[in-house]
Scaffold this motif. Sequence first.
Motif, PDB file in Angstrom:
ATOM      1  N   VAL A 110      35.778  25.961 -16.444  1.00 38.90           N
ATOM      2  CA  VAL A 110      36.982  25.132 -16.334  1.00 38.90           C
ATOM      3  C   VAL A 110      36.586  23.667 -16.165  1.00 38.90           C
ATOM      4  CG1 VAL A 110      39.077  24.687 -15.011  1.00 38.90           C
ATOM      5  CG2 VAL A 110      38.311  27.048 -15.381  1.00 38.90           C
ATOM      6  N   VAL A 111      35.593  23.405 -15.329  1.00 37.14           N
ATOM      7  CA  VAL A 111      35.095  22.031 -15.179  1.00 37.14           C
ATOM      8  C   VAL A 111      34.641  21.483 -16.523  1.00 37.14           C
ATOM      9  CG1 VAL A 111      33.277  20.600 -14.161  1.00 37.14           C
ATOM     10  CG2 VAL A 111      34.459  22.294 -12.754  1.00 37.14           C
ATOM     11  N   GLY A 112      33.906  22.306 -17.280  1.00 39.76           N
ATOM     12  CA  GLY A 112      33.434  21.871 -18.590  1.00 39.76           C
ATOM     13  C   GLY A 112      34.566  21.564 -19.542  1.00 39.76           C
ATOM     14  N   LEU A 113      35.621  22.388 -19.520  1.00 40.63           N
ATOM     15  CA  LEU A 113      36.771  22.159 -20.394  1.00 40.63           C
ATOM     16  C   LEU A 113      37.490  20.865 -20.021  1.00 40.63           C
ATOM     17  CD1 LEU A 113      38.761  23.145 -22.587  1.00 40.63           C
ATOM     18  CD2 LEU A 113      39.980  24.369 -20.766  1.00 40.63           C
ATOM     19  N   LEU A 114      37.706  20.648 -18.730  1.00 42.44           N
ATOM     20  CA  LEU A 114      38.388  19.429 -18.296  1.00 42.44           C
ATOM     21  C   LEU A 114      37.587  18.184 -18.684  1.00 42.44           C
ATOM     22  CD1 LEU A 114      39.633  20.496 -14.741  1.00 42.44           C
ATOM     23  CD2 LEU A 114      40.921  20.500 -16.894  1.00 42.44           C
ATOM     24  N   ARG A 115      36.289  18.245 -18.471  1.00 44.28           N
ATOM     25  CA  ARG A 115      35.453  17.094 -18.837  1.00 44.28           C
ATOM     26  C   ARG A 115      35.449  16.890 -20.340  1.00 44.28           C
ATOM     27  NH1 ARG A 115      30.355  14.620 -15.875  1.00 44.28           N
ATOM     28  NH2 ARG A 115      30.090  12.844 -17.287  1.00 44.28           N
TER      29      ARG A 115
ATOM     30  N   LEU B  15      32.810  20.721  -5.814  1.00 44.51           N
ATOM     31  CA  LEU B  15      34.112  21.361  -6.000  1.00 44.51           C
ATOM     32  C   LEU B  15      33.992  22.689  -6.733  1.00 44.51           C
ATOM     33  CD1 LEU B  15      36.323  18.242  -6.780  1.00 44.51           C
ATOM     34  CD2 LEU B  15      36.203  19.561  -4.657  1.00 44.51           C
ATOM     35  N   THR B  16      33.020  22.821  -7.612  1.00 39.59           N
ATOM     36  CA  THR B  16      32.786  24.104  -8.268  1.00 39.59           C
ATOM     37  C   THR B  16      32.342  25.145  -7.255  1.00 39.59           C
ATOM     38  OG1 THR B  16      32.188  23.002 -10.344  1.00 39.59           O
ATOM     39  CG2 THR B  16      31.465  25.282 -10.076  1.00 39.59           C
ATOM     40  N   ARG B  17      31.442  24.762  -6.357  1.00 40.13           N
ATOM     41  CA  ARG B  17      30.982  25.693  -5.320  1.00 40.13           C
ATOM     42  C   ARG B  17      32.121  26.068  -4.374  1.00 40.13           C
ATOM     43  NH1 ARG B  17      26.502  22.263  -5.937  1.00 40.13           N
ATOM     44  NH2 ARG B  17      27.196  20.874  -4.260  1.00 40.13           N
ATOM     45  N   LEU B  18      32.953  25.078  -4.034  1.00 41.30           N
ATOM     46  CA  LEU B  18      34.108  25.368  -3.170  1.00 41.30           C
ATOM     47  C   LEU B  18      35.042  26.362  -3.841  1.00 41.30           C
ATOM     48  CD1 LEU B  18      35.973  24.842  -0.743  1.00 41.30           C
ATOM     49  CD2 LEU B  18      36.887  22.865  -1.982  1.00 41.30           C
ATOM     50  N   SER B  19      35.328  26.164  -5.118  1.00 36.46           N
ATOM     51  CA  SER B  19      36.223  27.069  -5.834  1.00 36.46           C
ATOM     52  C   SER B  19      35.665  28.487  -5.847  1.00 36.46           C
ATOM     53  CB  SER B  19      36.426  26.556  -7.266  1.00 36.46           C
ATOM     54  OG  SER B  19      37.286  27.410  -7.982  1.00 36.46           O
ATOM     55  N   SER B  20      34.379  28.617  -6.154  1.00 37.35           N
ATOM     56  CA  SER B  20      33.754  29.950  -6.189  1.00 37.35           C
ATOM     57  C   SER B  20      33.832  30.616  -4.825  1.00 37.35           C
ATOM     58  CB  SER B  20      32.293  29.828  -6.636  1.00 37.35           C
ATOM     59  OG  SER B  20      32.207  29.336  -7.952  1.00 37.35           O
ATOM     60  N   ARG B  21      33.570  29.850  -3.770  1.00 38.75           N
ATOM     61  CA  ARG B  21      33.591  30.416  -2.414  1.00 38.75           C
ATOM     62  C   ARG B  21      34.989  30.880  -2.032  1.00 38.75           C
ATOM     63  NH1 ARG B  21      31.541  26.390  -0.197  1.00 38.75           N
ATOM     64  NH2 ARG B  21      33.251  25.449   1.009  1.00 38.75           N
ATOM     65  N   LEU B  22      35.997  30.086  -2.353  1.00 37.73           N
ATOM     66  CA  LEU B  22      37.361  30.456  -1.991  1.00 37.73           C
ATOM     67  C   LEU B  22      37.861  31.653  -2.794  1.00 37.73           C
ATOM     68  CD1 LEU B  22      38.973  26.923  -1.586  1.00 37.73           C
ATOM     69  CD2 LEU B  22      38.424  28.553   0.233  1.00 37.73           C
TER      70      LEU B  22
END
Length: 249
Positions: free
Chosen positions: A79-84, A219-226
């Motif tokens: 998702v990060v890659g798509l947004l960027r 933020l990617t790590r936070l998303s994965s953790r949540l």
Amino acid sequence: MTDTPAPLVRTAHHRGITTLTLDSPANRNALSADLVRELAEALAHCGKDDATRAVLLTHSGTTFCAGADLRRPPEPGAVVGLLRQIVELPRPVVARVTGHVRAGGLGLLGACDITAAGPDATFAFTEVRIGVAPAVISLTLRPRTDPRALARHYLTGERFGPDEAARIGLLTATGPDVDAVLAPVLDGLRRAAPRALTETKRLLTTKVLENFDLDAGELTRLSSRLFDSDDAREGMTAFLEGREPGWVL
């Protein structure tokens, strides 16, 4: 003989504008791993296509994008890659919305250069209601939207309409006829020199890309953790079962 699956992203071209239509109405155009991949591939083609002056991102059905597909979710990094990719694309990307936008779909709007919606559009950051947070989509939203309004909508998950979305900077414009709103925009893009458009977009997206460089990993790590938390499991199960999660008072 195996049937070829129908594409989740349809492509059309007219007078320099390539329209990419999210076409997965069965799951309300949710961001499944397959839809993210197909959209990324379509955008990559647009970025290399000299006939494409700009990209118009729109949708079939009554929902622009319902956020992450909870049954077939993409990796947060995808998702990060798509947004960027949308932010960095050397063509302006214009969003046309006539329906509902939730969670990750709002990150798509934040990544686009110009956004317009009709009167039936609704918006909500629903992440807190399923036990997660709007982490990776903040990469495109925090630099472009009003921080006080964003705090309210992030923290409550309440639904709001196109006028509020325009007020806080999520939308460029709204009106009773979204195509009438976009007509002068598309005309202006067709009149602009291609290289000038690319360089002007680069000027406009510098701060957004700096945000990616600084915060994407965290933020990617936070998303994965949540998404791997007990709260998320309860929230997503409750959503799929059509009930309230256990923490609702």
